[in-house]
Design a protein around this motif. Structure first.
Motif, PDB file in Angstrom:
ATOM      1  N   SER A  20      40.262  40.839  41.804  1.00 48.08           N
ATOM      2  CA  SER A  20      40.660  42.697  41.588  1.00 48.08           C
ATOM      3  C   SER A  20      39.974  43.662  42.555  1.00 48.08           C
ATOM      4  O   SER A  20      38.861  42.993  42.295  1.00 48.08           O
ATOM      5  CB  SER A  20      40.884  43.102  40.314  1.00 48.08           C
ATOM      6  OG  SER A  20      42.527  42.588  40.270  1.00 48.08           O
ATOM      7  N   PRO A  21      40.223  43.984  43.357  1.00 51.38           N
ATOM      8  CA  PRO A  21      39.046  44.585  44.285  1.00 51.38           C
ATOM      9  C   PRO A  21      38.707  46.251  42.649  1.00 51.38           C
ATOM     10  O   PRO A  21      39.738  46.799  42.349  1.00 51.38           O
ATOM     11  CB  PRO A  21      39.415  45.898  44.946  1.00 51.38           C
ATOM     12  CG  PRO A  21      41.241  45.023  45.406  1.00 51.38           C
ATOM     13  CD  PRO A  21      41.476  44.304  44.019  1.00 51.38           C
ATOM     14  N   LEU A  22      37.828  46.709  42.812  1.00 50.49           N
ATOM     15  CA  LEU A  22      36.979  47.403  41.881  1.00 50.49           C
ATOM     16  C   LEU A  22      36.483  48.276  41.744  1.00 50.49           C
ATOM     17  O   LEU A  22      35.250  48.036  42.124  1.00 50.49           O
ATOM     18  CB  LEU A  22      37.079  46.711  40.408  1.00 50.49           C
ATOM     19  CG  LEU A  22      37.783  45.906  39.921  1.00 50.49           C
ATOM     20  CD1 LEU A  22      36.845  44.909  38.442  1.00 50.49           C
ATOM     21  CD2 LEU A  22      38.889  46.941  39.252  1.00 50.49           C
ATOM     22  N   ARG A  23      36.563  49.271  42.313  1.00 42.81           N
ATOM     23  CA  ARG A  23      35.792  50.605  42.192  1.00 42.81           C
ATOM     24  C   ARG A  23      34.745  51.168  41.511  1.00 42.81           C
ATOM     25  O   ARG A  23      34.873  50.942  40.134  1.00 42.81           O
ATOM     26  CB  ARG A  23      36.112  52.140  43.789  1.00 42.81           C
ATOM     27  CG  ARG A  23      37.647  51.690  43.849  1.00 42.81           C
ATOM     28  CD  ARG A  23      37.321  51.422  45.667  1.00 42.81           C
ATOM     29  NE  ARG A  23      36.795  52.505  46.838  1.00 42.81           N
ATOM     30  CZ  ARG A  23      35.950  51.614  47.736  1.00 42.81           C
ATOM     31  NH1 ARG A  23      36.651  50.228  48.058  1.00 42.81           N
ATOM     32  NH2 ARG A  23      35.518  52.274  48.072  1.00 42.81           N
ATOM     33  N   VAL A  26      35.693  52.636  38.097  1.00 43.33           N
ATOM     34  CA  VAL A  26      36.241  51.741  36.717  1.00 43.33           C
ATOM     35  C   VAL A  26      35.406  51.424  36.492  1.00 43.33           C
ATOM     36  O   VAL A  26      34.396  50.373  36.586  1.00 43.33           O
ATOM     37  CB  VAL A  26      36.910  50.810  37.077  1.00 43.33           C
ATOM     38  CG1 VAL A  26      37.780  50.227  36.972  1.00 43.33           C
ATOM     39  CG2 VAL A  26      38.267  50.749  39.110  1.00 43.33           C
ATOM     40  N   GLY A  29      38.729  46.785  33.877  1.00 43.35           N
ATOM     41  CA  GLY A  29      39.426  47.319  34.983  1.00 43.35           C
ATOM     42  C   GLY A  29      40.772  46.439  33.938  1.00 43.35           C
ATOM     43  O   GLY A  29      40.978  46.327  32.757  1.00 43.35           O
TER      44      GLY A  29
ATOM     45  N   HIS B 113      45.821  43.025  47.784  1.00 43.40           N
ATOM     46  CA  HIS B 113      44.465  43.597  47.950  1.00 43.40           C
ATOM     47  C   HIS B 113      43.431  43.669  48.838  1.00 43.40           C
ATOM     48  O   HIS B 113      43.004  44.761  49.039  1.00 43.40           O
ATOM     49  CB  HIS B 113      43.133  42.126  47.510  1.00 43.40           C
ATOM     50  CG  HIS B 113      43.879  41.580  46.213  1.00 43.40           C
ATOM     51  ND1 HIS B 113      43.553  40.744  45.627  1.00 43.40           N
ATOM     52  CD2 HIS B 113      43.738  42.629  44.766  1.00 43.40           C
ATOM     53  CE1 HIS B 113      43.682  40.943  44.125  1.00 43.40           C
ATOM     54  NE2 HIS B 113      44.036  41.836  43.893  1.00 43.40           N
ATOM     55  N   SER B 122      41.528  50.965  43.265  1.00 40.69           N
ATOM     56  CA  SER B 122      41.396  49.972  42.674  1.00 40.69           C
ATOM     57  C   SER B 122      42.355  49.008  42.392  1.00 40.69           C
ATOM     58  O   SER B 122      43.329  50.177  42.081  1.00 40.69           O
ATOM     59  CB  SER B 122      40.716  50.021  41.577  1.00 40.69           C
ATOM     60  OG  SER B 122      38.944  50.742  41.975  1.00 40.69           O
ATOM     61  N   VAL B 124      43.729  47.089  38.711  1.00 37.92           N
ATOM     62  CA  VAL B 124      43.047  47.712  37.750  1.00 37.92           C
ATOM     63  C   VAL B 124      43.281  47.306  36.557  1.00 37.92           C
ATOM     64  O   VAL B 124      43.387  47.371  35.004  1.00 37.92           O
ATOM     65  CB  VAL B 124      42.477  48.929  37.062  1.00 37.92           C
ATOM     66  CG1 VAL B 124      41.549  49.354  37.901  1.00 37.92           C
ATOM     67  CG2 VAL B 124      44.054  50.116  36.881  1.00 37.92           C
TER      68      VAL B 124
END
Lengths: 296, 296
Positions: A20-23, A26, A29, B113, B122, B124
């Motif tokens: 999962s792309p998490l900036r 966040v 998540g 993604h 994101s 999440v």
């Protein structure tokens, strides 16, 4: 080649959330009751959640649509409560068979709107589409100043339940009351360390909290607050209780318990055990297989 | 008793949104590309959106799952762009047949993604459930400092389109590029007054913007920026263009147009007409029924 019927939900979720792309904003998540996002230049948080209910799985075709609507919205509210948050706004994606009566849909929305009035949130949009199966997906934002996760319980922390468990199929699974005010009270008045709402039953949900907190648990089954007519097996396995399971660093004092009962005279708060070191799990009170499925 | 097959989507939505509970922090409720929520003690806004795509309706069973995932996420991003906002975080409710291959699901997520990486948001959380029909519901939050609605165009304002329209069924309906940067440029450099993204085709979407703004329109069909091989009918009726339709109080100057083409050399910005008083609609260029359906 494996399919969804063989891999199981937990493995699938692990697979798809691993990347999962998490900036940077966040805080929490995937994996807890809600996602938690930091707000720039502020010390509170935005909660984000999506949840679907499907006809034939989460409610029967014969269920009162008012309560189907209530349930769809209240499940998300219960997830906000489980983070010690409050709901702010929801949107609804409705998928309905084209032969669905218009009055059925307006009744669904009466239930959704009743939940919105009861919990002071807005219904700000959504969409409808025709499909071969009736389904409601409710998504929304909540607010929170002190998010309580599933992962911060420690050995020695006391375990509590709000309300009573078991037998939700008799009707409570549709008409339940999300514990928003109760969670707000707990975060303000106790040493609350971890919390979740019970959707799959204590026997499945407590091990999840324990695993994320890296603790074991010791539960006295004789203390479980059971709904009328429910066995211990019903209590831990029926699921859809939508009560809060929580850990507190310190046991509540007699004075705190009195304050609770004055604040929530119709909702009991019951100590059911405590967290232990490692993955040690003990059960007293006579139930053989804590992690039994409800159908065995 | 009427059912969903006879009442039609617009009437149904009017019925269920008429009573929407909206609290004080709601700037824009149902009816625009996104809901817009005011943030306490701040001068920016939170956007909220949910959107479903259904197999057999929005994509074929044979479609590449990577692009199905991309499309599911990019549709929501396009709605944020249409408010002059940017995406922040999304959650995904997946309903899939249990015989779905695990690799299909991981490919869906690769596409989701990739969109998250391309547009800096994101992923999440979410949930998966088994159903009789494959469907993805993407919900999420966005950010916005100056929300641009569909309802503030005025008579005399110039109408523009980004990109080209028509023929999306050839593949663009899956692989399209949401116009996030373009919308940010427009809100910063022009007298942008109203905007929406084209999902159902110009022939259906322009009348919606005009109705909400209480204006008419005069469009020169000879100016429409058409994709290769597309007729005017394709251009206005095919749908799923995911380009921006916008109104500006003042026409862009030659200097602004040059700046645009330097910023976005591969995306043309085309003036197609202007807004008029009342509900007057005129079309020059030869097309008979502007509001034709694509299947007539």
């Amino acid at each position: 080649m494996s399919d969804l019927g063989t891999i199981g939900e937990d493995k699938l979720i692990a697979l798809i959330t691993a990347q999962s792309p998490l900036r940077d904003n966040v805080l929490i998540g995937p994996g807890d009751d809600c996602a938690v996002l930091k707000n720039a230049n502020r010390d509170d948080y935005t909660l984000l959640k999506t949840d679907s209910i499907i006809e034939g799985v989460h409610y029967l075709p014969s269920a009162d649509p008012y309560w189907v609507g209530w349930k769809a919205a209240a499940r998300v509210v219960s997830d906000f409560a489980a983070m010690a948050g409050t709901p702010d706004a929801i949107v609804i994606a409705l998928s309905l068979k084209k032969e669905t009566a218009v009055s059925y849909v307006t009744d669904l929305y009466r239930g959704i709107h009743a939940c919105a009035e009861a919990y002071a949130f807005s219904v700000v949009g959504g969409e409808t589409s025709c499909s071969s199966q009736n389904m409601l997906t409710v998504s929304g934002t909540g607010k929170c100043t002190t998010p309580i996760t599933r992962s911060a319980a420690q050995a020695g922390h006391a375990l509590y339940l709000t309300g009573k468990i078991g037998g939700s199929i008799q009707g409570k699974h549709l008409t339940f009351t999300p514990r928003v005010d109760e969670a707000q009270w707990l975060v303000k008045h106790t040493t609350l360390s971890a919390m979740m709402d019970l959707s799959d039953g204590l026997a499945k949900d407590l091990p999840r909290l324990a695993k994320l907190s890296n603790v074991g648990y010791d539960v006295d089954l004789a203390t479980l607050p059971l709904n009328d007519g429910c066995s211990i097996k019903n209590g831990i396995s029926d699921g859809e209780d939508y009560e809060l399971l929580l850990a507190c660093a310190c046991e509540l004092t007699p004075q705190q318990l009195i304050q609770w009962s004055e604040a929530f005279p119709e909702v009991q708060l019951t100590k059911i055990g405590h967290c232990t070191t490692g993955s040690r799990t003990e059960l007293t009170g006579g139930w053989e297989h804590f992690t039994t499925d409800s159908d065995d």
